[in-house]
Design a protein around this motif. Sequence first.
Motif, mmCIF file in Angstrom:
data_model
loop_
_atom_site.group_PDB
_atom_site.id
_atom_site.type_symbol
_atom_site.label_atom_id
_atom_site.label_comp_id
_atom_site.label_asym_id
_atom_site.label_seq_id
_atom_site.Cartn_x
_atom_site.Cartn_y
_atom_site.Cartn_z
ATOM 1 N N VAL B 320 26.279 -12.202 138.145
ATOM 2 C CA VAL B 320 26.759 -13.269 137.265
ATOM 3 C C VAL B 320 26.078 -13.141 135.894
ATOM 4 O O VAL B 320 26.726 -13.200 134.844
ATOM 5 C CB VAL B 320 26.485 -14.661 137.883
ATOM 6 N N SER B 332 28.723 -18.758 148.219
ATOM 7 C CA SER B 332 27.925 -19.984 148.333
ATOM 8 C C SER B 332 28.290 -21.026 147.269
ATOM 9 O O SER B 332 27.959 -22.201 147.404
ATOM 10 C CB SER B 332 26.441 -19.668 148.172
ATOM 11 N N PHE B 333 28.958 -20.586 146.204
ATOM 12 C CA PHE B 333 29.213 -21.454 145.052
ATOM 13 C C PHE B 333 29.906 -22.761 145.435
ATOM 14 O O PHE B 333 31.006 -22.755 146.001
ATOM 15 C CB PHE B 333 30.066 -20.702 144.018
ATOM 16 N N CYS B 337 25.601 -23.816 147.700
ATOM 17 C CA CYS B 337 24.796 -23.847 146.489
ATOM 18 C C CYS B 337 25.384 -24.849 145.494
ATOM 19 O O CYS B 337 26.486 -24.658 144.993
ATOM 20 C CB CYS B 337 24.765 -22.441 145.884
ATOM 21 N N GLY B 344 20.320 -20.232 144.102
ATOM 22 C CA GLY B 344 19.836 -19.227 143.148
ATOM 23 C C GLY B 344 19.471 -19.839 141.807
ATOM 24 O O GLY B 344 19.808 -20.994 141.538
ATOM 25 N N CYS B 346 20.642 -19.423 138.846
ATOM 26 C CA CYS B 346 21.729 -19.784 137.928
ATOM 27 C C CYS B 346 22.283 -21.178 138.204
ATOM 28 O O CYS B 346 23.068 -21.710 137.419
ATOM 29 C CB CYS B 346 22.887 -18.808 138.032
ATOM 30 N N MET B 347 21.942 -21.748 139.364
ATOM 31 C CA MET B 347 22.406 -23.102 139.678
ATOM 32 C C MET B 347 21.310 -24.122 139.344
ATOM 33 O O MET B 347 21.568 -25.315 139.265
ATOM 34 C CB MET B 347 22.801 -23.197 141.162
HETATM 35 S S1 SF4 Z 1 23.176 -19.494 141.916
HETATM 36 FE FE1 SF4 Z 1 24.277 -20.144 143.740
HETATM 37 S S2 SF4 Z 1 26.456 -19.998 143.192
HETATM 38 FE FE2 SF4 Z 1 25.298 -18.840 141.656
HETATM 39 S S3 SF4 Z 1 25.332 -16.743 142.423
HETATM 40 FE FE3 SF4 Z 1 23.422 -17.653 143.192
HETATM 41 S S4 SF4 Z 1 23.954 -18.501 145.197
HETATM 42 FE FE4 SF4 Z 1 25.872 -18.063 144.173
#
Ligand code: SF4
Lengths: 82, 366
Positions: B320, B332-333, B337, B344, B346-347
């Motif tokens: 990402v 998981s998005f 998550c 992760g 980024c969230m």
């Molecule tokens: S932060 Fe969450 S949604 Fe984004 S790539 Fe990682 S696991 Fe997937």
Amino acid sequence: MCLAIPMRVKEIDGDSAVVEAGGIRKNIRLDLLENVEPGDYVLIHTGYAIEKIDRKEAEETLDLIKKVYRAGMTNDAEGLLE
Amino acid sequence: MNISLDSFHDPEIAGILTKKLQELDIKEPMTLMHVCGTHEHSLAKAGIRSVLPDRIRLVAGPGCPVCVCPAGDIDLAIQAAEKEKVILATFGDMFRVPSGDRSLESMRAEGSDIRVVYSPLDPVKLALDNPDREVVFMAVGFETTIAPIAASVLSGLPKNYSMITSLRLVPEALVFLLERSEGSLDGFILPGHVSTVLGRRGYSFLENEYNVPGVIAGFEPVDILQGILELARQVVAGPPFRIENLYKRVVRENGNTRANRMIYKVFEKSDSRWRGIGGIPGSGLKLKEEYGYLDAAERLGLEYDEEMVDLPEGCICDKVILGEAESEDCPSFGILCTPRSPVGPCMVSSEGTCRARYQCRRVQAD
Ligand code: SF4
């Protein structure tokens, strides 16, 4: 995290200043800038003014967008925006 | 003439720009990348992606210093926070970023003294107010934040203040992205506030050495739309490419030279790791030798753990961050998550791509 907010300088005391926007006042530092004066607009990030805002450039950008793009003189836009 | 800065979100002007974008004669699909969490946030909030022509793909690069902060750096902060005498200070976004099965938030729940600060001046004040404690500032940021951090160091520090630095530079990351993408990136939307420090000149290597176009853009809808339009036009027209400064109201040709002087008085370039991406040569800053006494790792005897795992299993933040996958591609998005229980990095951060996408999805659904 690089969010920065435009505020107007009210008072200056050495490298410190009071800035205001939308009725909110803040104490900030001017260490990163030279020649700031009361009335100037500055960009505030993590308690420091990181740059002065040039109102004339802001006007020109908007003016050009309105004139140039609306008039459809799209090919000349780059030149004018320089 | 008296104009208001509010005009940069004037729907009429935004409408003109959107129309021009849709009229572009784009023959080949193009991929444009921005590298700024604040851009992602504005894009998502204003729903700009939905008005772009199909042939323009706009991806989010590594634009959030919190998301690219490696687990090992956070682990250092956790080690510091474990010490009884330490007050650990850091920016709010860092608080919940996981490092292994711990985070600064979980450490606080276990009794460590961890404070969220808004400015690099806050930890200095904390140190002055708590002379019998050691205040460790975990300093995280790109150029925009590095300048205030350097200024705070140069204004003088109390003896009981030290730092863990996790500072990263944008131009070196752009070089890395270009080399890694092997020609699949057609142009960059450059981060407006990082650019106040770097200036347009800070990116001249893109024109000169890489022949890639770029536009420096601000954060209001009008700024971003104009940035995309001008960048797409350059791509359509073909080389020679330029770096265009469309954010002249705050970005000068040579940047903030005073800020740069201050930064390089305190810090020097070093190789640096980016979470999920790996090492990028010269992409970080470390304290210069004369400021080495501020290094918390040395002062407190902390050991860097090279083995810390950056990404939990199943998280594709690396892809990402590199613009190679969308958040929505992650299984998981939005399910496992979410901002409430982030998997992760980024969230976690309010500027992480997954977080911005999740929130905009919510807004559009409401
Ligand atoms: S932060 Fe969450 S949604 Fe984004 S790539 Fe990682 S696991 Fe997937």
